[in-house]
Design an enzyme around this catalytic site. Structure first.
Site, PDB file in Angstrom:
ATOM      1  N   TRP A  69       0.897  -1.166   0.000  1.00 34.22           N
ATOM      2  CA  TRP A  69       0.000   0.000   0.000  1.00 34.22           C
ATOM      3  C   TRP A  69       0.928   1.206   0.000  1.00 34.22           C
ATOM      4  O   TRP A  69       1.605   1.474   0.989  1.00 34.22           O
ATOM      5  CB  TRP A  69      -0.872  -0.042   1.258  1.00 34.22           C
ATOM      6  CG  TRP A  69      -1.965   0.970   1.316  1.00 34.22           C
ATOM      7  CD1 TRP A  69      -3.206   0.870   0.762  1.00 34.22           C
ATOM      8  CD2 TRP A  69      -1.948   2.227   2.007  1.00 34.22           C
ATOM      9  NE1 TRP A  69      -3.943   1.986   1.054  1.00 34.22           N
ATOM     10  CE2 TRP A  69      -3.202   2.838   1.808  1.00 34.22           C
ATOM     11  CE3 TRP A  69      -0.994   2.912   2.758  1.00 34.22           C
ATOM     12  CZ2 TRP A  69      -3.534   4.075   2.340  1.00 34.22           C
ATOM     13  CZ3 TRP A  69      -1.310   4.154   3.290  1.00 34.22           C
ATOM     14  CH2 TRP A  69      -2.576   4.711   3.076  1.00 34.22           C
ATOM     15  N   ASN A 128       6.720  -3.813   6.118  1.00 33.49           N
ATOM     16  CA  ASN A 128       5.534  -2.982   6.418  1.00 33.49           C
ATOM     17  C   ASN A 128       5.986  -1.882   7.365  1.00 33.49           C
ATOM     18  O   ASN A 128       6.774  -2.142   8.272  1.00 33.49           O
ATOM     19  CB  ASN A 128       4.464  -3.791   7.146  1.00 33.49           C
ATOM     20  CG  ASN A 128       3.771  -4.779   6.249  1.00 33.49           C
ATOM     21  OD1 ASN A 128       4.056  -4.846   5.058  1.00 33.49           O
ATOM     22  ND2 ASN A 128       2.865  -5.558   6.827  1.00 33.49           N
ATOM     23  N   GLY A 129       5.445  -0.682   7.189  1.00 36.92           N
ATOM     24  CA  GLY A 129       5.811   0.423   8.088  1.00 36.92           C
ATOM     25  C   GLY A 129       6.556   1.498   7.323  1.00 36.92           C
ATOM     26  O   GLY A 129       6.588   1.489   6.082  1.00 36.92           O
ATOM     27  N   GLU A 177     -20.973   8.174  11.359  1.00 37.81           N
ATOM     28  CA  GLU A 177     -20.668   6.846  10.834  1.00 37.81           C
ATOM     29  C   GLU A 177     -21.364   6.621   9.482  1.00 37.81           C
ATOM     30  O   GLU A 177     -20.771   6.063   8.553  1.00 37.81           O
ATOM     31  CB  GLU A 177     -21.068   5.776  11.866  1.00 37.81           C
ATOM     32  CG  GLU A 177     -20.853   4.335  11.453  1.00 37.81           C
ATOM     33  CD  GLU A 177     -19.407   3.985  11.079  1.00 37.81           C
ATOM     34  OE1 GLU A 177     -18.502   4.794  11.285  1.00 37.81           O
ATOM     35  OE2 GLU A 177     -19.213   2.880  10.540  1.00 37.81           O
ATOM     36  N   LYS A 237     -19.287   5.804   6.072  1.00 34.60           N
ATOM     37  CA  LYS A 237     -19.530   4.597   5.253  1.00 34.60           C
ATOM     38  C   LYS A 237     -19.736   4.976   3.796  1.00 34.60           C
ATOM     39  O   LYS A 237     -19.186   4.364   2.897  1.00 34.60           O
ATOM     40  CB  LYS A 237     -20.756   3.812   5.741  1.00 34.60           C
ATOM     41  CG  LYS A 237     -20.619   3.048   7.017  1.00 34.60           C
ATOM     42  CD  LYS A 237     -19.859   1.754   6.918  1.00 34.60           C
ATOM     43  CE  LYS A 237     -18.395   1.916   7.162  1.00 34.60           C
ATOM     44  NZ  LYS A 237     -17.808   2.190   8.380  1.00 34.60           N
ATOM     45  N   HIS A 269     -25.736  26.538  11.606  1.00 40.61           N
ATOM     46  CA  HIS A 269     -24.578  27.417  11.793  1.00 40.61           C
ATOM     47  C   HIS A 269     -23.647  27.416  10.581  1.00 40.61           C
ATOM     48  O   HIS A 269     -22.453  27.619  10.732  1.00 40.61           O
ATOM     49  CB  HIS A 269     -23.835  27.005  13.066  1.00 40.61           C
ATOM     50  CG  HIS A 269     -24.703  27.099  14.279  1.00 40.61           C
ATOM     51  ND1 HIS A 269     -24.992  28.295  14.889  1.00 40.61           N
ATOM     52  CD2 HIS A 269     -25.401  26.158  14.956  1.00 40.61           C
ATOM     53  CE1 HIS A 269     -25.816  28.078  15.914  1.00 40.61           C
ATOM     54  NE2 HIS A 269     -26.073  26.785  15.975  1.00 40.61           N
ATOM     55  N   LYS A 272      -7.496  -1.740   5.571  1.00 37.84           N
ATOM     56  CA  LYS A 272      -8.300  -2.246   6.688  1.00 37.84           C
ATOM     57  C   LYS A 272      -7.678  -1.856   8.019  1.00 37.84           C
ATOM     58  O   LYS A 272      -8.361  -1.533   8.968  1.00 37.84           O
ATOM     59  CB  LYS A 272      -8.402  -3.777   6.560  1.00 37.84           C
ATOM     60  CG  LYS A 272      -9.215  -4.447   7.642  1.00 37.84           C
ATOM     61  CD  LYS A 272     -10.681  -4.159   7.477  1.00 37.84           C
ATOM     62  CE  LYS A 272     -11.500  -4.638   8.643  1.00 37.84           C
ATOM     63  NZ  LYS A 272     -12.712  -3.829   8.815  1.00 37.84           N
TER      64      LYS A 272
HETATM   65  C1  G6P Z   1      -8.975   2.242   8.971  1.00 36.80           C
HETATM   66  C2  G6P Z   1     -10.147   1.448   8.436  1.00 36.80           C
HETATM   67  C3  G6P Z   1     -11.422   1.831   9.183  1.00 36.80           C
HETATM   68  C4  G6P Z   1     -11.216   1.663  10.680  1.00 36.80           C
HETATM   69  C5  G6P Z   1     -10.006   2.449  11.179  1.00 36.80           C
HETATM   70  C6  G6P Z   1      -9.666   2.094  12.618  1.00 36.80           C
HETATM   71  O1  G6P Z   1      -9.112   3.564   8.617  1.00 36.80           O
HETATM   72  O2  G6P Z   1     -10.308   1.666   7.042  1.00 36.80           O
HETATM   73  O3  G6P Z   1     -12.480   0.999   8.758  1.00 36.80           O
HETATM   74  O4  G6P Z   1     -12.356   2.087  11.344  1.00 36.80           O
HETATM   75  O5  G6P Z   1      -8.861   2.120  10.394  1.00 36.80           O
HETATM   76  O6  G6P Z   1      -9.311   0.737  12.670  1.00 36.80           O
HETATM   77  P1  G6P Z   1      -9.298  -0.131  13.984  1.00 36.80           P
HETATM   78  O7  G6P Z   1      -8.730  -1.462  13.559  1.00 36.80           O
HETATM   79  O8  G6P Z   1      -8.402   0.583  14.959  1.00 36.80           O
HETATM   80  O9  G6P Z   1     -10.692  -0.231  14.478  1.00 36.80           O
END
Ligand code: G6P
Length: 608
Positions: free
Chosen positions: A74, A100-101, A481, A485, A504, A603
């Site tokens: 990524w 990763n990182g 939320e 989404k 406002h 994710k």
């Molecule tokens: C990413 C994901 C979100 C998630 C957030 C926090 O941005 O795309 O779907 O809510 O991380 O993730 P966590 O694993 O800490 O709930």
């Protein structure tokens, strides 16, 4: 976000690594690659999906060995190209690495290494680490990795192999998860247990600054200063079937529909209706300390933050204790004041979000009691908190979080009632709320029955590019939320806000092109929300209301109404969020997007 799988054993590594990469696809990535060490190093990379890499490999000879590394990238440093994809190698030493990182001091290191005559083929920080390990290599890969890691700052989970040591795999971690699955005569290393469980259930998580040297005969672990450490073995309990799609078209839809079941599992054995008691094993050791806590700070990111905001309302409303919620990323970099008897609650599905993990460290250093509301058992945050409540909602594969959200809200409700009962709440009131909580899965089942209607309503507005989501009290976070989404998977611009805030400023945006979704359940602020709906209507906006079953009045003022069952206001977000999740899902499908692999998203975000 980036994923790692590595294998050492006697089986052919290539199919095993590709299968592992597919298990990690859900985390979000934009290119993939693998290296097999079979006498010499062979490396293949492809931009896009793992299947592109697989197709490419079919045409390539070789790649037969039983030691290898694989990666889904990524992009952070450098664009999405084959050259920037991992594994990266150092030609001089024959070293290959997946990472990763982020190596934060890579620019300074790159300058130094360039001055010493090294050339680089990619824009990545990872290639710099490969070359640095190569530079320090004197016939012992483990020692070279340790020495290199003493020079770097930032976060890493790495796996490294070297042509000169054909039976050795070296791994290390700081700040980014890495797990070693131990089988007989073989090990599978991965950034996520889902790539391990098909092969073995015995595993250990590498700790920060630890290095593992793995051969076919066994492994040893040490710090980057070469002090021996003993890893803590654990039993992986992931059910792979739970991570399969079944008859659903997308993981997100499957997980939306799983919520009645997943919430029953969250509550199983924890709600004692007869006694009006909440049984939370993960809090028992610090129950006495918890009751005396004077202030709770909830930290999280993304969807988990919205659940944490509801947790803030619940703790104040039910447990009558001051609570505040904050982005973990902001908390970490201000000067948070942690007074005596403060507890921090880290809310996270993955338990690996780097912002949340780092904020947790900050709070712990300043003396807070640390609690976790986490889904992934054995994850970094779960391991580093003193007590907590697991969500038990099973693996969440869809990048857009759904069942973890309701699981987090349910866990925070249980936690608040656990405290409330030990503070001022009567057994009678606790029993009433527990009874209602027990019925939430059933209420969600009813809300899910509107799926077809939600699709039809979404169809009406799906071409609109700007949406508002409005709610008050407990359902203000639900509005946030709902907007998140929609943004995440439909790429539609949406804003969530407290319904009262609209006046406002945002009200200036309202015209007949703007759908406004109101969460207008029958709660204490119902009348106020109705006023806000009238204000939007008066300006030609389109109102879609999520309302309580039986509310006929709302049908006369909203263009579309999505009914949900009547539940107590403090529990309502778990039900009102259902039509919003479905709406985002249908909008994405109608717009032709890849619901489970939304562009640019990951994710689990393990870089800052
Ligand atoms: C990413 C994901 C979100 C998630 C957030 C926090 O941005 O795309 O779907 O809510 O991380 O993730 P966590 O694993 O800490 O709930």
């Amino acid at each position: 976000m980036c994923g790692i799988v590595a294998y050492i054993g006697s089986k052919p590594a290539k199919p095993l690594l590709l299968e592992g990469l597919k298990r990690l696809e859900y985390r979000g990535y934009d290119s993939a690659g693998l290296a097999i060490l079979d006498g010499t190093l062979q490396i293949a990379k492809a931009v896009g999906r793992v299947v592109n890499l697989e197709t490419k490999l079919k045409k390539l000879p070789g790649f037969e060995g039983s030691l290898g590394l694989a990666h889904t990238r990524w992009a952070t440093h450098g664009g999405v190209t084959e050259l920037n994809a991992h594994p990266h190698r150092d030609d001089k030493s024959g070293i290959a690495i997946v990472h990763n990182g982020i190596i934060e001091n890579y620019a300074a290191l790159k300058k130094l290494l360039t001055e010493r005559g090294h050339t680089f083929h990619s824009d990545t920080d990872t290639e710099v680490l490969a070359v640095l390990i190569g530079e320090l290599y004197e016939g012992d890969l483990e020692a070279a990795v340790q020495a290199a890691l003493r020079e770097v700052t930032g976060a890493y989970a790495i796996c490294v192999v070297c042509e000169q040591e054909p039976g050795v795999l070296v791994c290390a971690r700081k700040g980014s998860p890495l797990m070693v699955g131990v089988g007989s005569g073989e090990c599978v290393v991965a950034s996520d247990p889902s790539a391990i469980v098909a092969h073995t259930s015995q595993a250990f998580a590498l700790e920060d600054y630890n290095v593992a040297r793995i051969t076919r005969e066994g492994f040893r672990t040490s710090t980057i200063d070469n002090k021996p450490v003993s890893p803590k073995m654990m039993q992986l309990e992931l059910d792979l079937e739970q991570a399969e799609l079944g008859t659903y078209e997308h993981y997100m839809l499957k997980e939306i529909f799983e919520q009645p079941t997943s919430l029953r599992t969250t509550m199983r054995g924890r709600v004692d209706l007869n006694e009006g008691k909440i049984v939370l094993g993960g809090l028992m050791d610090c129950a006495k300390e918890l009751v005396k806590i004077k202030r709770f700070i909830l930290i999280a990111q993304g969807t988990a933050l919205h659940a944490a905001m509801i947790g803030e309302y619940l703790l104040e409303d039910l447990a009558t204790v001051p609570a505040e919620c904050e982005y973990a990323s902001e908390f970490r970099y201000r000067n948070p004041i942690i007074e005596d008897r403060t507890a921090v609650i880290a809310v996270s599905q993955s338990g690996e979000t780097i912002d949340t993990l780092s904020a947790l460290h900050e709070a712990k250093d300043r003396g807070a009691l640390s609690l976790g509301v986490i889904n992934v058992v054995g994850s970094s945050i779960a391991r580093e908190t003193e007590a907590g409540v697991y969500l038990r909602v099973g693996p969440e594969i869809g990048v857009a979080s759904t069942k973890a959200f309701t699981g987090q809200v349910a866990a925070l409700t249980l936690m608040s009632l656990f405290l409330a009962r030990r503070r001022f709440m009567s057994a009678e009131r606790t029993r009433t709320l527990l009874d209602a909580l027990n019925k939430i899965p059933q209420a969600i089942e009813t809300a899910l029955e509107s799926n077809d209607l939600v699709r039809r309503v979404t169809e009406k507005y799906v071409e609109r590019d700007n949406w508002l989501f409005l709610g008050r009290g407990y359902n203000y976070p639900t509005a946030l939320e709902g907007a998140l989404k929609l943004k995440e998977i439909s790429y539609i611009h949406a804003e969530g806000m407290p319904a009262a805030e609209m006046k406002h400023g945002p009200i200036a945006l309202i015209d007949d092109g703007m759908p406004a979704v109101f969460i207008a359940n029958k709660g204490p602020q119902y009348e106020k929300v109705i006023n806000n709906i009238e204000e939007v209507r008066a300006r030609g906006g389109h109102v879609i209301a999520v309302a309580t079953e039986g509310d006929e009045h709302i049908a006369s003022i909203a263009e579309d109404v999505l009914y949900v069952p009547d539940v107590p206001d403090c529990l309502s977000p778990m039900v009102t969020v259902i039509p919003l999740q479905l709406m985002a899902y249908h909008a994405a499908v109608l717009r032709g997007h890849d619901v489970d692999k939304p562009r640019n998203l990951a994710k689990s975000v393990t870089v800052e």
